[in-house]
Design a protein around this motif. Structure first.
Motif, PDB file in Angstrom:
ATOM      1  N   SER A   1     -16.467  13.190  -5.023  1.00 18.97           N
ATOM      2  CA  SER A   1     -16.281  11.502  -4.149  1.00 18.97           C
ATOM      3  C   SER A   1     -14.544  12.143  -3.380  1.00 18.97           C
ATOM      4  O   SER A   1     -13.577  11.845  -4.429  1.00 18.97           O
ATOM      5  N   GLY A   2     -14.753  11.818  -2.135  1.00 21.74           N
ATOM      6  CA  GLY A   2     -13.479  11.749  -1.594  1.00 21.74           C
ATOM      7  C   GLY A   2     -13.493  11.744  -0.243  1.00 21.74           C
ATOM      8  O   GLY A   2     -14.099  12.025   0.897  1.00 21.74           O
ATOM      9  N   GLY A   3     -11.570  12.521   0.724  1.00 25.87           N
ATOM     10  CA  GLY A   3     -12.207  12.148   1.313  1.00 25.87           C
ATOM     11  C   GLY A   3     -10.929  11.410   2.317  1.00 25.87           C
ATOM     12  O   GLY A   3     -10.550  10.475   1.855  1.00 25.87           O
ATOM     13  N   GLY A   4     -10.946  11.139   3.668  1.00 24.87           N
ATOM     14  CA  GLY A   4     -10.697  10.319   4.648  1.00 24.87           C
ATOM     15  C   GLY A   4      -9.562  10.366   6.227  1.00 24.87           C
ATOM     16  O   GLY A   4     -11.137  11.293   6.608  1.00 24.87           O
ATOM     17  N   GLY A   5      -9.228   9.734   6.272  1.00 25.65           N
ATOM     18  CA  GLY A   5      -9.379  10.031   7.728  1.00 25.65           C
ATOM     19  C   GLY A   5      -7.908  10.109   8.406  1.00 25.65           C
ATOM     20  O   GLY A   5      -7.345   8.814   7.995  1.00 25.65           O
ATOM     21  N   VAL A   6      -7.854   9.494  10.005  1.00 26.41           N
ATOM     22  CA  VAL A   6      -6.810   8.692  10.329  1.00 26.41           C
ATOM     23  C   VAL A   6      -6.896   8.229  11.975  1.00 26.41           C
ATOM     24  O   VAL A   6      -8.415   8.193  12.074  1.00 26.41           O
ATOM     25  N   MET A   7      -6.682   6.870  11.961  1.00 28.79           N
ATOM     26  CA  MET A   7      -6.923   5.995  12.577  1.00 28.79           C
ATOM     27  C   MET A   7      -5.994   6.021  14.234  1.00 28.79           C
ATOM     28  O   MET A   7      -5.129   6.685  13.430  1.00 28.79           O
ATOM     29  N   SER A   8      -6.295   6.415  14.554  1.00 28.01           N
ATOM     30  CA  SER A   8      -4.859   6.263  15.948  1.00 28.01           C
ATOM     31  C   SER A   8      -5.343   5.234  17.202  1.00 28.01           C
ATOM     32  O   SER A   8      -6.472   5.232  18.217  1.00 28.01           O
ATOM     33  N   ILE A   9      -4.581   4.236  17.285  1.00 24.93           N
ATOM     34  CA  ILE A   9      -5.357   3.600  17.722  1.00 24.93           C
ATOM     35  C   ILE A   9      -3.875   3.342  18.959  1.00 24.93           C
ATOM     36  O   ILE A   9      -2.494   3.293  18.409  1.00 24.93           O
ATOM     37  N   MET A  10      -4.272   2.349  20.298  1.00 20.41           N
ATOM     38  CA  MET A  10      -2.546   1.957  20.530  1.00 20.41           C
ATOM     39  C   MET A  10      -3.455   1.140  22.298  1.00 20.41           C
ATOM     40  O   MET A  10      -4.861   0.828  22.300  1.00 20.41           O
ATOM     41  N   ARG A  11      -2.224   0.284  22.080  1.00 19.80           N
ATOM     42  CA  ARG A  11      -1.902  -0.975  23.000  1.00 19.80           C
ATOM     43  C   ARG A  11      -1.540  -0.584  24.134  1.00 19.80           C
ATOM     44  O   ARG A  11       0.244  -0.788  24.420  1.00 19.80           O
ATOM     45  N   GLY A  12      -1.524  -0.751  25.181  1.00 25.67           N
ATOM     46  CA  GLY A  12      -0.275  -0.309  26.014  1.00 25.67           C
ATOM     47  C   GLY A  12      -0.778  -0.847  28.017  1.00 25.67           C
ATOM     48  O   GLY A  12      -1.095  -2.171  27.858  1.00 25.67           O
ATOM     49  N   ARG A  13       0.318   0.002  28.342  1.00 23.06           N
ATOM     50  CA  ARG A  13      -0.599  -0.679  30.376  1.00 23.06           C
ATOM     51  C   ARG A  13      -1.658  -1.227  30.524  1.00 23.06           C
ATOM     52  O   ARG A  13      -2.254  -1.605  31.162  1.00 23.06           O
TER      53      ARG A  13
ATOM     54  N   GLY B   1       2.171   2.394  26.809  1.00 21.25           N
ATOM     55  CA  GLY B   1       2.017   2.417  24.774  1.00 21.25           C
ATOM     56  C   GLY B   1       1.305   4.159  24.693  1.00 21.25           C
ATOM     57  O   GLY B   1       1.299   4.820  25.375  1.00 21.25           O
ATOM     58  N   ARG B   2       2.318   3.858  23.175  1.00 23.88           N
ATOM     59  CA  ARG B   2       1.283   5.270  22.761  1.00 23.88           C
ATOM     60  C   ARG B   2       0.488   4.897  21.305  1.00 23.88           C
ATOM     61  O   ARG B   2       0.601   4.028  20.961  1.00 23.88           O
ATOM     62  N   PHE B   3       0.353   6.252  21.030  1.00 24.97           N
ATOM     63  CA  PHE B   3      -0.788   5.901  19.758  1.00 24.97           C
ATOM     64  C   PHE B   3       0.567   6.386  18.884  1.00 24.97           C
ATOM     65  O   PHE B   3       0.706   6.584  18.286  1.00 24.97           O
ATOM     66  N   GLU B   4      -0.361   5.067  17.931  1.00 27.45           N
ATOM     67  CA  GLU B   4       0.056   4.832  16.180  1.00 27.45           C
ATOM     68  C   GLU B   4      -1.171   5.395  15.115  1.00 27.45           C
ATOM     69  O   GLU B   4      -1.919   4.424  15.333  1.00 27.45           O
ATOM     70  N   ARG B   5      -0.543   6.211  14.457  1.00 20.50           N
ATOM     71  CA  ARG B   5      -1.638   6.807  13.434  1.00 20.50           C
ATOM     72  C   ARG B   5      -1.498   6.223  11.990  1.00 20.50           C
ATOM     73  O   ARG B   5       0.129   6.410  11.613  1.00 20.50           O
ATOM     74  N   THR B   6      -2.598   6.286  11.229  1.00 21.95           N
ATOM     75  CA  THR B   6      -2.547   5.389  10.232  1.00 21.95           C
ATOM     76  C   THR B   6      -3.626   6.152   9.558  1.00 21.95           C
ATOM     77  O   THR B   6      -4.614   6.283   9.692  1.00 21.95           O
ATOM     78  N   ALA B   7      -3.432   7.005   8.215  1.00 23.77           N
ATOM     79  CA  ALA B   7      -4.113   8.026   7.413  1.00 23.77           C
ATOM     80  C   ALA B   7      -4.698   6.758   6.651  1.00 23.77           C
ATOM     81  O   ALA B   7      -3.738   6.119   6.185  1.00 23.77           O
ATOM     82  N   TRP B   8      -5.626   7.598   6.330  1.00 20.82           N
ATOM     83  CA  TRP B   8      -6.628   6.737   4.798  1.00 20.82           C
ATOM     84  C   TRP B   8      -6.947   7.368   3.584  1.00 20.82           C
ATOM     85  O   TRP B   8      -7.557   8.535   4.202  1.00 20.82           O
ATOM     86  N   GLN B   9      -7.270   7.443   3.117  1.00 22.57           N
ATOM     87  CA  GLN B   9      -8.367   7.119   1.824  1.00 22.57           C
ATOM     88  C   GLN B   9      -9.322   6.940   1.713  1.00 22.57           C
ATOM     89  O   GLN B   9      -9.013   5.630   1.194  1.00 22.57           O
ATOM     90  N   ARG B  10     -10.308   8.403   1.078  1.00 25.00           N
ATOM     91  CA  ARG B  10     -11.715   6.841   0.616  1.00 25.00           C
ATOM     92  C   ARG B  10     -11.458   7.017  -0.635  1.00 25.00           C
ATOM     93  O   ARG B  10     -11.321   7.685  -1.499  1.00 25.00           O
TER      94      ARG B  10
END
Length: 296
Positions: free
Chosen positions: A64-76, A48-57
């Motif tokens: 107001s604002g900001g956001g974040g990054v999801m890092s999700i991995m599915r692997g062995r 597996g390798r992490f896939e990163r997805t940025a998002w904004q509030r």
């Protein structure tokens, strides 16, 4: 982008340092977990390798604002693991502000943190949760914790793994205040409990909230030590268990056990509630849920 700045000092001066720390810990955890994927050779699944997805509030104005990054991995080894970071700012709703320290008189807030949940293919490897965060209103504080959820709490392997994580957390706590570990361990045992089933969610760990000792820099140093303790310990536990054999019956039992995890996160978890009520990314908030689960 301009940021709403609550009046808490010196926490406000530590915002950038905290944000950078959470992101660097994320990177270290992702690197460690990908190395585990590479080390597991006997599998019909690719590493597996992490896939990163940025998002904004969503924002209504520049306050107001900001956001974040999801890092999700599915692997062995990791059936699903998420290591998310976010930094957001804005205004609490009046209903929510009444329950947040320092927000009743001024609803502005700033929050940054890291959240990790790992669900494993193997029933022999305990699931894990870890998070730390910093929140600034008219007051400022830190919170977080970490714990393990093995399939069988009373097995020799689960006892060994839990003891190792507890020892690492205790060492981190003791470097700052010997009273922290017994207090935060007991808090974890109370918090990660399913009252409707009268059972603990897992093997425990530590949990703390509203931590403001009077020395904001020392409190930030403490959560950094807690993060390092998890980074050093959990990957070692995974490597020790990931090659152990298991059966189809073990896997079925694991899927039922995950149902308890879902119940807790949807009914009782504070982080889930905070994220949903402050305009967070729904997918990032619910990344803690396992990919497969069943109820008997």
């Amino acid at each position: 982008m301009p940021q709403s700045t609550p009046a808490s000092e010196p926490h406000a001066s530590l915002k950038e340092t905290a944000r950078i720390w959470f992101e660097s810990l994320r990177d270290a955890l992702c690197t460690s977990f990908e190395a585990i994927e590479d080390a597991q050779e006997s599998s019909d699944r690719p590493a597996g390798r992490f896939e990163r997805t940025a998002w904004q509030r969503p924002t209504e104005d520049a306050s107001s604002g900001g956001g974040g990054v999801m890092s999700i991995m599915r692997g062995r080894v990791f059936e699903k693991v998420g290591v998310n970071v976010s930094t957001v700012f804005g205004h609490f709703t009046p209903e929510f502000a009444a329950r947040i320290p320092g927000a009743a008189e001024d609803p502005r807030f700033w929050a940054s943190g890291i959240s990790l949940v790992a669900h494993m293919h193997s029933p022999r490897v305990p699931a894990a949760h870890f998070n730390t965060r910093m929140l600034v209103t008219r007051q400022g504080w830190f919170g977080g914790g970490g714990d393990l959820t093995p399939l069988q709490l009373d097995s020799a392997e689960a006892i060994e793994d839990a003891a190792e994580l507890h020892a690492a957390f205790q060492a981190a706590c003791d470097r700052h205040d010997p009273a922290y570990y017994p207090r935060f361990k007991a808090w974890c045992d109370r918090y990660f409990f399913l009252p409707h089933r009268n059972e603990a969610r897992g093997a425990g760990g530590i949990f703390f909230d509203n931590l403001a000792s009077g020395d904001a820099a020392a409190d930030l140093s403490f959560i950094q030590d807690v993060g390092r303790a998890f980074l050093e310990t959990y990957p070692r536990i995974v490597r020790r268990r990931m090659g152990e054999p298991w059966t189809g019956a073990d896997r079925d039992a694991l899927l039922v056990k995950r149902g308890r995890y879902v119940e807790f996160n949807l009914l009782h978890d504070r982080g889930t509630l905070f994220g949903l009520r402050t305009g967070g990314n729904v997918e990032a908030i619910l990344m803690s849920l396992p990919p497969m689960v069943k109820w008997p």
